[in-house]
Design a protein around this motif. Structure first.
Motif, PDB file in Angstrom:
ATOM      1  N   ALA A  57       0.828  -1.215   0.000  1.00  0.00           N
ATOM      2  CA  ALA A  57       0.000   0.000   0.000  1.00  0.00           C
ATOM      3  C   ALA A  57       0.859   1.260   0.000  1.00  0.00           C
ATOM      4  O   ALA A  57       0.373   2.342  -0.305  1.00  0.00           O
ATOM      5  N   ASP A  89      -9.743   5.137   0.437  1.00  0.00           N
ATOM      6  CA  ASP A  89      -9.840   3.745   0.872  1.00  0.00           C
ATOM      7  C   ASP A  89      -9.146   3.606   2.227  1.00  0.00           C
ATOM      8  O   ASP A  89      -8.085   2.995   2.354  1.00  0.00           O
ATOM      9  N   ASP A  91      -9.784   1.874   4.804  1.00  0.00           N
ATOM     10  CA  ASP A  91      -9.627   0.526   5.364  1.00  0.00           C
ATOM     11  C   ASP A  91      -8.262  -0.062   5.030  1.00  0.00           C
ATOM     12  O   ASP A  91      -7.756  -0.925   5.753  1.00  0.00           O
ATOM     13  N   LEU A  92      -7.655   0.421   3.953  1.00  0.00           N
ATOM     14  CA  LEU A  92      -6.369  -0.098   3.515  1.00  0.00           C
ATOM     15  C   LEU A  92      -5.236   0.301   4.449  1.00  0.00           C
ATOM     16  O   LEU A  92      -4.295  -0.466   4.658  1.00  0.00           O
ATOM     17  N   TYR A  93      -5.318   1.495   5.027  1.00  0.00           N
ATOM     18  CA  TYR A  93      -4.159   2.000   5.771  1.00  0.00           C
ATOM     19  C   TYR A  93      -4.460   2.509   7.177  1.00  0.00           C
ATOM     20  O   TYR A  93      -3.563   2.562   8.007  1.00  0.00           O
TER      21      TYR A  93
END
Length: 195
Positions: A57, A89, A91-93
């Motif tokens: 990511a 996004d 939720d990714l990080y």
């Protein structure tokens, strides 16, 4: 890739947008300290933790702000620009960064989808942007200019020190040195043939 016009334009967030995720943090005094040669190593340690936590990511990570400029007095706060595939996004990080102790404090969709995390101790401001963002390009250009232009580095340090006695919030302090920052940007953009 952003155009020269996008990079050289001074962007501001929508003044009607409330950027605070959980309200503004408590006021903190602005204290400028002499350059600390340990700042780059501190950045490297934080960057390694972030890369390990986020893996693929992480599209880019840079030490920016005053602590990234050797010889420049600064607040004892490491500023980091983190590039992720899409700042929306979260939720990714967000969860992995929270596990490292970072707290999401600012969400500014109108300002390049900027997110800012704060690590309380030792102090870090982690700025999250998306790919090919004009703002991250500006941050790197400003840092690199100050690293190689002693007169502007000294001018900026004087502006920072002159901005402290006004008191108020960090945002007030930032506002008092904004014109000097923009003057330096104008010089570096002209020197790069972008204006």
């Amino acid at each position: 890739m952003p155009t020269n016009e996008e990079i050289t334009r001074h962007h501001d967030a929508d003044p009607n947008e409330n950027p605070w995720v959980n309200g503004p943090p408590p006021p903190e005094a602005v204290v400028i300290v002499p350059y600390d040669p340990q700042w780059p190593a501190r950045y490297e340690a934080f960057a390694a933790q972030i890369r390990a936590a986020l893996g693929d990511a992480v599209l880019g990570i840079e030490h920016v702000g005053s602590t990234s400029v050797e010889g420049l007095a600064a607040k004892d706060v490491i500023d980091i620009d983190l590039t992720v595939p899409d700042p929306r996004d979260e939720d990714l990080y967000v969860p992995p960064l929270e596990r490292l102790g970072y707290r999401l404090t600012i969400r500014e969709p109108s300002f390049h989808q900027h997110r800012c995390f704060r690590l309380a101790e030792p102090r870090v401001n982690l700025h999250v942007f998306g790919p090919d963002c004009a703002e991250t390009i500006r941050h790197r250009m400003f840092r690199d200019w100050l690293r190689t232009h002693d007169d502007d580095r000294a001018l900026y340090q004087e502006a920072k020190q002159a901005a402290v006695p006004g008191g108020g919030t960090v945002m007030d302090y930032n506002g008092r040195k904004q014109q000097t920052i923009r003057d330096i940007y104008d010089r570096l953009f002209r020197a790069a043939g972008m204006r």
